[in-house]
Motif scaffolding. Structure first.
Motif, PDB file in Angstrom:
ATOM      1  N   VAL A 424       0.836  -1.211   0.000  1.00  0.00           N
ATOM      2  CA  VAL A 424       0.000   0.000   0.000  1.00  0.00           C
ATOM      3  C   VAL A 424       0.866   1.254   0.000  1.00  0.00           C
ATOM      4  CG1 VAL A 424      -1.913  -1.166   1.155  1.00  0.00           C
ATOM      5  CG2 VAL A 424      -0.147  -0.070   2.531  1.00  0.00           C
ATOM      6  N   LYS A 425       2.134   1.076  -0.267  1.00  0.00           N
ATOM      7  CA  LYS A 425       3.084   2.191  -0.259  1.00  0.00           C
ATOM      8  C   LYS A 425       2.663   3.266  -1.260  1.00  0.00           C
ATOM      9  CE  LYS A 425       8.025   3.123  -0.881  1.00  0.00           C
ATOM     10  NZ  LYS A 425       9.347   2.518  -1.208  1.00  0.00           N
ATOM     11  N   GLY A 426       2.711   4.528  -0.814  1.00  0.00           N
ATOM     12  CA  GLY A 426       2.395   5.654  -1.692  1.00  0.00           C
ATOM     13  C   GLY A 426       0.920   5.989  -1.778  1.00  0.00           C
ATOM     14  N   LYS A 427       0.052   5.204  -1.126  1.00  0.00           N
ATOM     15  CA  LYS A 427      -1.379   5.467  -1.203  1.00  0.00           C
ATOM     16  C   LYS A 427      -1.826   6.319  -0.015  1.00  0.00           C
ATOM     17  CE  LYS A 427      -4.311   2.816  -3.019  1.00  0.00           C
ATOM     18  NZ  LYS A 427      -4.357   3.591  -4.268  1.00  0.00           N
ATOM     19  N   THR A 428      -2.787   7.199  -0.297  1.00  0.00           N
ATOM     20  CA  THR A 428      -3.329   8.056   0.766  1.00  0.00           C
ATOM     21  C   THR A 428      -4.571   7.446   1.395  1.00  0.00           C
ATOM     22  OG1 THR A 428      -4.641   9.299  -0.854  1.00  0.00           O
ATOM     23  CG2 THR A 428      -2.425  10.134  -0.335  1.00  0.00           C
ATOM     24  N   SER A 478       3.606   2.864  13.286  1.00  0.00           N
ATOM     25  CA  SER A 478       4.234   3.299  12.034  1.00  0.00           C
ATOM     26  C   SER A 478       3.216   3.190  10.909  1.00  0.00           C
ATOM     27  CB  SER A 478       5.466   2.446  11.720  1.00  0.00           C
ATOM     28  OG  SER A 478       5.088   1.079  11.603  1.00  0.00           O
ATOM     29  N   ARG A 479       3.516   3.796   9.810  1.00  0.00           N
ATOM     30  CA  ARG A 479       2.623   3.803   8.649  1.00  0.00           C
ATOM     31  C   ARG A 479       2.942   2.578   7.781  1.00  0.00           C
ATOM     32  NH1 ARG A 479      -0.284   8.121   6.635  1.00  0.00           N
ATOM     33  NH2 ARG A 479      -1.017   7.910   4.470  1.00  0.00           N
ATOM     34  N   PRO A 480       2.054   1.594   7.722  1.00  0.00           N
ATOM     35  CA  PRO A 480       2.357   0.360   6.962  1.00  0.00           C
ATOM     36  C   PRO A 480       2.566   0.638   5.469  1.00  0.00           C
ATOM     37  CG  PRO A 480       0.411   0.072   8.348  1.00  0.00           C
ATOM     38  CD  PRO A 480       0.719   1.529   8.326  1.00  0.00           C
ATOM     39  N   GLU A 481       3.584   0.003   4.921  1.00  0.00           N
ATOM     40  CA  GLU A 481       3.791   0.040   3.476  1.00  0.00           C
ATOM     41  C   GLU A 481       3.363  -1.276   2.830  1.00  0.00           C
ATOM     42  OE1 GLU A 481       7.796   1.122   2.586  1.00  0.00           O
ATOM     43  OE2 GLU A 481       7.495   3.217   3.220  1.00  0.00           O
ATOM     44  N   LYS A 482       3.232  -2.305   3.656  1.00  0.00           N
ATOM     45  CA  LYS A 482       2.761  -3.600   3.171  1.00  0.00           C
ATOM     46  C   LYS A 482       1.868  -4.208   4.258  1.00  0.00           C
ATOM     47  CE  LYS A 482       5.639  -6.148   0.863  1.00  0.00           C
ATOM     48  NZ  LYS A 482       6.756  -7.082   0.549  1.00  0.00           N
ATOM     49  N   VAL A 483       0.667  -4.637   3.861  1.00  0.00           N
ATOM     50  CA  VAL A 483      -0.302  -5.175   4.811  1.00  0.00           C
ATOM     51  C   VAL A 483      -0.503  -6.666   4.552  1.00  0.00           C
ATOM     52  CG1 VAL A 483      -2.712  -5.085   5.618  1.00  0.00           C
ATOM     53  CG2 VAL A 483      -1.494  -2.969   5.037  1.00  0.00           C
ATOM     54  N   GLY A 484      -0.431  -7.456   5.612  1.00  0.00           N
ATOM     55  CA  GLY A 484      -0.698  -8.895   5.511  1.00  0.00           C
ATOM     56  C   GLY A 484      -2.096  -9.198   6.032  1.00  0.00           C
ATOM     57  N   VAL A 485      -2.825 -10.081   5.310  1.00  0.00           N
ATOM     58  CA  VAL A 485      -4.183 -10.464   5.701  1.00  0.00           C
ATOM     59  C   VAL A 485      -4.193 -11.973   5.947  1.00  0.00           C
ATOM     60  CG1 VAL A 485      -6.622 -10.477   5.076  1.00  0.00           C
ATOM     61  CG2 VAL A 485      -5.139  -8.627   4.267  1.00  0.00           C
ATOM     62  N   GLY A 528      -7.444  13.415  -7.676  1.00  0.00           N
ATOM     63  CA  GLY A 528      -6.577  14.308  -8.451  1.00  0.00           C
ATOM     64  C   GLY A 528      -5.151  13.821  -8.566  1.00  0.00           C
ATOM     65  N   GLY A 529      -4.978  12.516  -8.551  1.00  0.00           N
ATOM     66  CA  GLY A 529      -3.648  11.940  -8.701  1.00  0.00           C
ATOM     67  C   GLY A 529      -2.909  11.718  -7.403  1.00  0.00           C
ATOM     68  N   LYS A 530      -3.462  12.206  -6.274  1.00  0.00           N
ATOM     69  CA  LYS A 530      -2.786  12.031  -4.987  1.00  0.00           C
ATOM     70  C   LYS A 530      -2.800  10.573  -4.533  1.00  0.00           C
ATOM     71  CE  LYS A 530      -3.842  16.694  -3.289  1.00  0.00           C
ATOM     72  NZ  LYS A 530      -4.518  17.479  -2.224  1.00  0.00           N
ATOM     73  N   ASN A 531      -3.781   9.813  -5.026  1.00  0.00           N
ATOM     74  CA  ASN A 531      -3.910   8.405  -4.610  1.00  0.00           C
ATOM     75  C   ASN A 531      -3.815   7.473  -5.821  1.00  0.00           C
ATOM     76  OD1 ASN A 531      -4.363   6.360  -2.629  1.00  0.00           O
ATOM     77  ND2 ASN A 531      -6.489   6.207  -3.268  1.00  0.00           N
ATOM     78  N   SER A 532      -2.939   7.831  -6.749  1.00  0.00           N
ATOM     79  CA  SER A 532      -2.837   7.070  -8.003  1.00  0.00           C
ATOM     80  C   SER A 532      -1.991   5.810  -7.872  1.00  0.00           C
ATOM     81  CB  SER A 532      -2.242   7.965  -9.099  1.00  0.00           C
ATOM     82  OG  SER A 532      -0.947   8.418  -8.718  1.00  0.00           O
ATOM     83  N   ALA A 533      -1.265   5.653  -6.771  1.00  0.00           N
ATOM     84  CA  ALA A 533      -0.433   4.461  -6.602  1.00  0.00           C
ATOM     85  C   ALA A 533      -1.325   3.215  -6.552  1.00  0.00           C
ATOM     86  CB  ALA A 533       0.399   4.563  -5.333  1.00  0.00           C
ATOM     87  N   PRO A 534      -0.875   2.108  -7.130  1.00  0.00           N
ATOM     88  CA  PRO A 534      -1.707   0.898  -7.155  1.00  0.00           C
ATOM     89  C   PRO A 534      -1.582   0.090  -5.860  1.00  0.00           C
ATOM     90  CG  PRO A 534       0.333   0.475  -8.317  1.00  0.00           C
ATOM     91  CD  PRO A 534       0.382   1.923  -7.893  1.00  0.00           C
TER      92      PRO A 534
END
Length: 544
Positions: A424-428, A478-485, A528-534
């Motif tokens: 989820v890195k880069g997503k708002t 901390s702000r997770p960059e990768k989430v495990g389910v 507006g592109g702020k949350n364009s990361a996949p």
């Protein structure tokens, strides 16, 4: 005689009254032969005197003489039959406890092959022969051997129980139908037998099905036990590994604590040794000066004393030791700090161990384009999804989400455990978790367990939340960059992990899953592109 007897059959020497080999055979005027006792008793009861075979009537009682020729022939047949019985007895099975025995066997009782409902007797192979060869006996009803043949006779009328009263649910004889069961629903025993047999067959089928179900249940339980054993072995191995690592950490922390304390002690000793050496040096100088002064004071050489006095009258240069001391080091807080550091280390290791435990259930997950909202863009390998600005013209199939910005995985799960990781890195903002198969895909509804969703998200307000009703705010270190389910279907558990921090940040517990589950993904809109990361489904790199 022996050759001639071989051409004759045994039934030619059987009395038609007692059905046994002649004893003292006599001939009637009509030419038929009977045992003397049998025909005498017959004529004692029946008048006029008739031949039991041809029914000829004799107006005067015939005078009977033993037929010596037939008597000799009968004696030979009787002897032959006895030998045959003796021979066949050795070949036939001797009855065992609980088996029906032959009623005609006089010596060793052989196992009965059939029971006769007319004669009310059971017969072995040898004694059954007349019922199979003689025309009169062939009409008798033979059944598999049973005990207590008398129980098949009506105790009231002494007749065979050959009918069944459906009204009273009991076996009856023919005479019973004219008395106690006159108006009852009575059917032949065979008819009721066939009906009951059919019902028994149906019942047996049901029982066999029940047996099969229970066998399948046994196999299921065995598989569960085997799976449990494998899980237990795996957990034991993981536990041993964790505790070994913890033990090493404790031993390492203990060694570090001891080294720290000893180092402080060594520094104290080194400082004291320096001071002591310096003091000993000064003492040596002072003792030397004291010796010189003592020698000079005893001298009687006036000139020498006066010449040396200026140099010896002053003390050698020394250090002021008034404020100098060696203070023992303080160990206050050393153990506490070491334990706190150990706790932090152990906590990190425990988190890594827990994450490693669930990572062993990693599955390969790919996105299902048939479920994707038309504005979502999926990678060719089905591992990435992001929001686009153009709504594609796609078939509005029942599986597709619209107007919700969601997509499901192709894989479904209805048992066991599974785990997957999403970058989820880069997503708002984003939403991840699992959803049940029957969720409403054509309507915007609250994402909660009550509606079939078990999710966590980063909201538009930059807050982490669990998708409960109402939503629960989550406070992550901390702000997770990768989430495990992770999902345990039978346990009713859905857990979410910050993979890089190896930290569990929320769990749904006590869930009651009754449908298949799908991994669920929501990349949310672009803003507006702020949350364009996949959102990226990542391969699982097992935590070391």
């Amino acid at each position: 005689m022996s050759a001639v007897s071989c051409l004759l059959t045994e039934d030619q020497f059987l009395c038609s009254i007692c059905l046994d080999v002649f004893t003292d055979p006599v001939s009637t005027p009509c030419g038929h032969n009977f045992c003397k006792t049998c025909i005498t008793q017959h004529w004692d009861i029946n008048v006029p005197y008739k031949c039991p075979n041809c029914k000829d009537v004799f107006f005067t009682r015939p005078k009977l003489q033993v037929n010596t020729f037939i008597s000799e022939m009968a004696a030979q047949f009787r002897q032959s039959a006895q030998q045959k019985t003796s021979s066949s007895s050795s070949e036939q099975q001797v009855s065992k406890p609980g088996e029906v025995t032959c009623d005609d066997c006089t010596g060793t009782k052989l196992k009965a092959l059939k029971s006769c409902l007319v004669c009310l007797a059971s017969y072995c192979e040898t004694h059954l022969e007349p019922h199979l060869t003689m025309s009169g006996l062939k009409r008798h009803q033979l059944i598999d051997p049973v005990e207590n043949l008398e129980g098949r006779m009506c105790t009231k009328h002494d007749k065979l129980l050959e009918l069944f009263c459906k009204t009273d649910q009991m076996c009856v004889c023919m005479i019973c139908t004219y008395s106690d069961h006159k108006t009852h629903d009575v059917v032949p025993l065979k008819e009721e037998y066939e009906g009951k047999k059919a019902k028994l067959g149906k019942r047996d089928t049901e029982i066999q099905q029940m047996i099969q179900k229970r066998r399948l249940k046994i196999e299921e339980m065995k598989r569960s036990v085997e799976r449990s054993k494998k899980d237990a072995d795996r957990e034991i191995a993981a536990g041993v590994q964790v505790f070994s690592a913890l033990k090493e950490s404790v031993e390492r922390s203990q060694a570090e604590l001891i080294d720290t304390i000893k180092e402080k002690q060594r520094e104290t000793e080194k400082q004291a040794e320096g001071f002591i050496k310096e003091l000993e040096q000064e003492i040596s100088e002072l003792e030397k000066r004291s010796s010189e002064v003592e020698q000079l004071s005893q001298s009687e050489d006036h000139h020498h004393l006066l010449q040396s006095f200026p140099s010896l009258n002053t003390a050698p240069p020394t250090k002021d030791w008034t404020g100098v001391s060696v203070r023992p080091p303080s160990y206050e807080g050393t153990v506490v700090r070491a334990v706190n550091q150990l706790e932090e280390t152990l906590s990190k290791q425990m988190k890594k161990a827990e994450l490693k435990r669930v990572q062993q259930y990693a599955v390969d997950v790919t996105l299902d384009p048939e479920t994707a909202y038309p504005k979502l863009i999926l990678s060719d390998d089905g591992k990435q999804v992001k929001h686009g600005d153009v709504k594609k013209n796609l078939p509005d199939n029942p599986e597709r989400f619209d107007p919700c910005v969601y997509v499901l995985a192709k894989q479904i799960f209805s048992s066991g455990r599974f785990y997957y990781e999403v970058q989820v890195k880069g997503k708002t903002h984003w939403t991840l978790g699992v959803a049940k198969e029957s969720i409403n895909r054509k309507k915007i509804i609250q994402l909660s367990p009550q509606n079939g969703y078990w999710l966590t998200c980063l909201s538009y307000k930059n807050e982490y939340k669990a998708g409960t009703r109402p939503a629960v705010s989550l406070f992550l270190e901390s702000r997770p960059e990768k989430v495990g389910v992770f999902v345990d279907y039978e346990e009713g558990l859905v857990s979410f992990y910050d993979v890089d921090a190896a930290a569990l940040f929320y769990s749904f517990t006590g869930c009651c899953f009754t449908q298949t589950l799908y991994p669920f993904f929501c990349p949310c809109v672009n803003v507006g592109g702020k949350n364009s990361a996949p959102l990226i489904i990542s391969p699982v790199n097992h935590t070391e």
